[in-house]
Motif scaffolding. Structure first.
Motif, PDB file in Angstrom:
ATOM      1  N   THR A   1     -55.078 -17.815 -41.052  1.00  0.00           N
ATOM      2  CA  THR A   1     -55.945 -16.721 -40.611  1.00  0.00           C
ATOM      3  C   THR A   1     -56.971 -17.227 -39.603  1.00  0.00           C
ATOM      4  O   THR A   1     -57.205 -16.607 -38.568  1.00  0.00           O
ATOM      5  N   LEU A   2     -57.581 -18.372 -39.906  1.00  0.00           N
ATOM      6  CA  LEU A   2     -58.588 -18.931 -39.007  1.00  0.00           C
ATOM      7  C   LEU A   2     -57.973 -19.344 -37.671  1.00  0.00           C
ATOM      8  O   LEU A   2     -58.590 -19.164 -36.614  1.00  0.00           O
TER       9      LEU A   2
ATOM     10  N   ASN B   1     -57.205 -15.568 -30.948  1.00  0.00           N
ATOM     11  CA  ASN B   1     -57.518 -14.235 -30.445  1.00  0.00           C
ATOM     12  C   ASN B   1     -58.971 -14.087 -29.987  1.00  0.00           C
ATOM     13  O   ASN B   1     -59.391 -12.995 -29.601  1.00  0.00           O
ATOM     14  N   GLY B   2     -59.719 -15.186 -30.069  1.00  0.00           N
ATOM     15  CA  GLY B   2     -61.102 -15.148 -29.606  1.00  0.00           C
ATOM     16  C   GLY B   2     -62.038 -14.380 -30.509  1.00  0.00           C
ATOM     17  O   GLY B   2     -63.071 -13.875 -30.057  1.00  0.00           O
ATOM     18  N   ILE B   3     -61.695 -14.293 -31.784  1.00  0.00           N
ATOM     19  CA  ILE B   3     -62.562 -13.599 -32.745  1.00  0.00           C
ATOM     20  C   ILE B   3     -63.676 -14.560 -33.162  1.00  0.00           C
ATOM     21  O   ILE B   3     -63.412 -15.642 -33.693  1.00  0.00           O
TER      22      ILE B   3
END
Length: 290
Positions: free
Chosen positions: A72-73, A79-81
């Motif tokens: 997830t990380l 995705n640049g989250i």
């Protein structure tokens, strides 16, 4: 949007950290199933959610699902989250002591030795510690110290360093602190113990401080220690050291060591890149030489 993953060792202060962040205005959730972590991030990112800062507690209680968090990380990074990881750590002695004080079993060894559970937990959380943006070692921290440090990072937005410095006064007659990294002996300074008016007072009082500082030797000693620490601290930070305990000792830990510790604590406040606290271990022991 600011999303903080709060994780770390059981007993290191995650509950306190989450509660503190909540008091600071963060929307907090704890121990979500790992498959829901991404959903939580989506909720936070939703402009209609009204959430601008959020913290999510994740730890060993996630069980076999925990390794899935790495994927997830990785996806968030790709995705640049934006997110950051706060890792609360502590040495084994402190963790064992806390488990014994609360009479809790370690979640990984409910019927076995706490030490075994701590070592296994450390292995399983290593991937999160390596990714952490902030690592705080709470071994020698009081609850208020942890809250102050979190405020410095997440409210004041000051530059973070993983190095937390404790200036600790003590009396040699009661033993050198086991967790001391640097020990300085100030028994060469003028001793207020032999002055009746000062004997039962401490280095927290100006009259005692003035007596210890007479002649200028104390001030010169403080300057030399400060110069040494000005040199050392950047290297400790670069090395990734989490805790530095500077122990200042005199005979009874009441007069000279307390005076010098207070002065050194003030001098170190110029280092904005470190966390800082002071403790007087033996100052309240009555009738002892200082």
């Amino acid at each position: 949007m600011r999303l903080v993953i709060v994780t770390g060792m059981s007993g290191a202060g995650k509950t306190t950290a989450l509660k503190t962040l909540e008091d600071m205005g963060f929307y907090c959730a704890d121990n979500l199933p790992i498959p829901l972590v991404d959903k939580f991030a989506e909720l936070v990112r939703d402009s209609g959610s009204g959430i601008s800062t959020a913290a999510l507690g994740v730890d060993i209680r996630s069980g076999d699902e925990l390794p899935e968090l790495a994927n997830t990380l990785d996806q968030w990074t790709k995705n640049g989250i934006p997110y950051s990881i706060l890792f609360l750590d502590s040495n084994e002695d402190a963790l064992v002591r806390r488990f014994k004080q609360t009479r809790r079993a370690h979640p990984l060894t409910p019927g076995g030795r706490v030490e075994t559970g701590i070592r296994e937990e450390r292995k399983q959380l290593e991937f999160l510690k390596k990714r952490a943006d902030y690592i705080i070692d709470t071994s020698a921290l009081l609850t208020r110290d942890l809250r102050d440090e979190l405020g410095r990072i997440f409210v004041k937005n000051e530059k973070f360093s993983s190095l937390f410095v404790t200036v600790l006064s003590f009396g040699f007659k009661y033993g050198i602190p086991r967790d001391a990294d640097l020990v300085f002996d100030v028994r060469f300074l003028p001793n207020p113990y032999y002055v009746d008016a000062l004997k039962h007072r401490t280095g927290n009082e100006k009259e005692v401080q003035d007596y210890v500082r007479q002649g200028g030797t104390c001030n010169e000693f403080l300057k030399r220690i400060s110069d040494l620490l000005d040199f050392l601290i950047p290297y400790y930070v670069k090395e990734g050291k989490n805790q530095l305990v500077i122990a200042i000792g005199c005979t009874g830990g009441k007069h000279r060591s307390v005076t010098v510790a207070n002065l050194l604590h003030e001098a170190l406040k110029s280092h904005q890149e470190i966390g800082l606290r002071i403790e007087h271990r033996d100052a309240d022991r009555d009738g002892k030489q200082g």
